[in-house]
Design a protein around this motif. Structure first.
Motif, short mmCIF file in Angstrom:
data_model
loop_
_atom_site.label_atom_id
_atom_site.label_comp_id
_atom_site.label_asym_id
_atom_site.label_seq_id
_atom_site.Cartn_x
_atom_site.Cartn_y
_atom_site.Cartn_z
N ILE A 205 0.92 -1.34 0.15
CA ILE A 205 -0.07 -0.01 -0.01
C ILE A 205 1.04 1.26 0.14
O ILE A 205 0.62 2.02 -0.82
CB ILE A 205 -0.98 -0.17 1.28
N CYS A 206 1.65 1.19 1.17
CA CYS A 206 2.84 2.39 0.92
C CYS A 206 4.24 1.85 0.74
O CYS A 206 4.48 0.66 1.20
CB CYS A 206 2.86 3.01 2.20
N GLN A 207 5.12 2.61 0.06
CA GLN A 207 6.57 2.21 -0.09
C GLN A 207 7.21 1.77 1.18
O GLN A 207 8.12 0.91 1.40
CB GLN A 207 7.36 3.17 -1.08
N GLY B 205 2.41 13.18 9.08
CA GLY B 205 2.34 11.53 9.53
C GLY B 205 1.14 11.15 8.26
O GLY B 205 0.86 10.20 8.62
N CYS B 206 1.05 11.89 7.41
CA CYS B 206 0.11 11.32 6.38
C CYS B 206 -1.16 11.11 7.10
O CYS B 206 -1.95 10.16 6.84
CB CYS B 206 0.32 9.89 5.55
N SER B 207 -1.77 12.42 7.59
CA SER B 207 -3.23 12.42 7.96
C SER B 207 -4.02 12.30 6.55
O SER B 207 -3.72 12.18 5.50
CB SER B 207 -3.41 13.70 8.48
N ASN C 4 -0.55 7.10 13.92
CA ASN C 4 -0.40 6.20 12.66
C ASN C 4 -1.00 6.89 11.66
O ASN C 4 -2.08 7.40 11.58
CB ASN C 4 -1.01 4.81 12.82
N CYS C 5 -0.42 6.89 10.46
CA CYS C 5 -0.87 7.35 9.23
C CYS C 5 -2.16 6.60 8.65
O CYS C 5 -2.51 5.66 9.48
CB CYS C 5 0.24 7.34 7.89
N TRP C 6 -2.83 7.12 7.51
CA TRP C 6 -3.80 6.44 7.14
C TRP C 6 -3.62 5.02 6.57
O TRP C 6 -4.68 4.22 6.60
CB TRP C 6 -4.78 7.16 6.09
S1 SF4 Z 1 3.59 8.08 7.22
FE1 SF4 Z 1 2.71 6.34 6.38
S2 SF4 Z 1 1.58 6.32 4.45
FE2 SF4 Z 1 2.83 8.35 4.93
S3 SF4 Z 1 4.86 7.74 3.76
FE3 SF4 Z 1 5.20 7.04 5.61
S4 SF4 Z 1 4.37 4.96 6.16
FE4 SF4 Z 1 3.59 5.73 4.05
#
Ligand code: SF4
Ligand code: LMR
Length: 511
Positions: free
Chosen positions: A63-65, A188-190, A275-277
């Motif tokens: 989902i995320c790198q 934090g990638c809200s 924690n990010c989405w």
């Molecule tokens: S905060 Fe989470 S979604 Fe954003 S880049 Fe980092 S791991 Fe990926």
């Protein structure tokens, strides 16, 4: 047989956690999407996120790198060999890394060397407990670095910007938690989730906070005071106007879970795990005699796939500008905060190691007029020696704040792409030199991997896959101008307005 099956079960758990967002998290993302008005930057970001979740499903890709720091929490019946479980996890981690389900993420803290396998001193984190049941339970969280960096610990009493004195009581705790959401902004990638630990010492407080992240998003805290606090925080944090990616908007926080433990008289900690989405945590029950998975957790309800995005949503309220490097200063000076940019052609990745390297050395390529993408991709090498990008979203740009402006001027770089925005030093450099900061959607690693048509080369691979300088050919790579060459920064604006809003929650709520 048990051993082989156990390893397979651990492999499945790792792959599923990395590629398949849990159902309760999907429901929360869907609810956020319904809150945002179509056509806004926040709505556009959530569309991209929703698309990305679908793409990760279809491709069985991360989902995320940033596949994060893996923490396994395991409960075993008395008599089960825990060393065998640890060995199975170790082998499964190596295999999942080889298969591109995990990015090689274990870095020697002293030498900077990436082990390439996701194994290293203290990695992965594996914690065991015994229990009376006859099966094994394995929980896994893959927590990304950008959101981990936004964790925060408060020692009460304290003074908080916007909120004033936070004392040693429920209302002081309330202020700390609200502040934790404010200070994370979009970095934090809200829209994000928080786990909060009240009490303990510094280490156990953070542990308790992280443990809360294993709760179901839609559960209700059995402690009535904490249940009330959780729902107050969720409601109030969403009034701060930080929004998805910090672009402003209605959805800032998607979940708040609070746990409590005793403390010693001198210490009073409130620890927050952000924690990010891309909230990747999963759990399985394992048959202790066969090693088979007997149950997947976080599995209640339908699995939501998201409706496809309509192109019009992307562009409704914004000017769309097409860019191809090399870019001139004149082109850059025309861009304004809020413009949507579609990039085709060449860009170079560069993150922490590259920025440090470039301050002390020449660039391996001519960067004049070029674009640097703050990105540490997941890359696999094909048999013919070519490379394939498996996941490639942006990383948090603020870490490059000490270097960015100087590097742009030194090499003539015109644009940097990242997420979360940068600070005053970079903003001044953009103005002076003629540069722009472009915000990509954090966590949308499949969406951006799809825009990357070819890896045309790589330099400084000795820094490890995430830190190397990858030469990418992209098509229609979409990002938003959030800092321009005229001194405007959407990030500074949202920070200011959310601080003002935060200050309106100063008055006592809980006694
Ligand atoms: S905060 Fe989470 S979604 Fe954003 S880049 Fe980092 S791991 Fe990926
Ligand atoms: O390391 C990365 O690729 C991203 C990181 O998780 C971040 O959010 O900055």
């Amino acid at each position: 047989m048990y051993i082989e099956q156990l390893e397979k079960s651990m492999y499945d758990l790792i792959c599923d956690t990395s590629t398949n967002l849990p159902k309760d998290v999907r429901r929360a993302v869907k609810a956020a999407r319904e809150k945002e008005n179509a056509g806004t930057r926040a709505a556009m970001s959530l569309d991209t996120i929703a698309n990305n979740i679908n793409m990760a499903d279809d491709k069985l890709s991360p989902i995320c790198q940033d596949t994060g720091l893996p923490t396994f929490k395991i409960k075993t019946p008395i008599g089960v060999n825990q060393l065998e479980i640890k060995d199975a996890i170790t082998r499964a981690m190596v295999q999942a890394t080889k298969d591109g389900k995990l990015r090689p993420n274990a870095v020697d803290s002293l030498t900077g060397e990436n082990s390439g396998t996701n194994l290293g001193l203290g990695l992965p984190v594996v914690k065991f407990e015994q229990w009376e049941k006859d099966y094994i339970e394995v929980k896994l969280i893959l927590k990304g670095g950008g959101c981990e960096n936004k964790n925060i610990q408060y020692s009460l009493p304290t003074e908080l910007e916007g909120l004033g004195r936070a004392g040693r009581d429920l209302d002081g705790i309330r202020k700390c938690i609200l502040h934790s959401v404010y200070q994370a902004q979009g970095q934090g990638c809200s829209a994000g989730f928080i786990g909060v630990g009240i009490g303990g010492d510094r280490a156990s407080g953070y542990d308790l906070a992280k443990e809360q992240l294993f709760r179901e998003v839609d559960d209700v805290n059995p402690h009535p005071d904490l249940a009330a606090l959780e729902s107050y925080i969720l409601d109030t944090a969403n009034q701060l106007g930080i929004g998805t990616m910090g672009f402003g908007g209605e959805a800032t926080l998607l979940g708040c879970k609070i746990g409590v433990m005793h403390r010693i008289p001198a210490s009073f900690y409130v620890s927050v795990a952000y924690n990010c989405w891309a909230y990747r945590r999963m759990a399985v029950d394992i048959d202790a005699t066969t090693g088979d998975v007997t149950k997947w957790h976080y599995n209640e309800g339908d699995k939501l796939a998201f409706a496809a995005t309509t192109e019009t949503n992307d562009t409704q309220s914004s000017r769309v500008v097409e860019l191809t490097a090399p870019i001139t200063e004149e082109q850059i000076r025309e861009l304004q905060v809020g413009d949507v940019v579609k990039i085709s052609g060449r860009m170079y990745t560069g993150r922490d190691a590259i920025h440090k390297h470039l301050t002390e050395n020449d660039a391996p390529v001519d960067l004049d007029g070029h674009i640097i993408y703050h990105c540490g991709p997941v890359v696999l090498k094909n048999e013919d020696g070519s490379y394939e990008i498996k996941a490639a979203g942006p990383t948090t740009s603020i870490r490059e704040e000490p270097y960015q402006g100087d590097i742009m001027k030194k090499f003539g770089i015109r644009a940097v792409i990242g997420k979360g925005g940068m600070g005053p030093k970079t903003l001044a450099a953009l103005q002076e030199h003629g540069g722009v900061y472009l915000n990509a959607i954090g966590g949308a690693a499949q969406y951006y991997a799809d825009c990357i048509k070819e890896v045309e080369g790589v330099d400084l691979l000795q820094f490890g896959i995430p830190e190397a300088m990858w030469h990418l050919r992209v098509e229609d790579f979409t990002a938003v101008v959030t800092m321009d060459s005229h001194g405007n920064s959407l990030h500074a604006d949202v920070d200011k307005s959310s601080l003002e809003k935060l200050a309106t929650f100063k008055e006592k709520v809980f006694s």
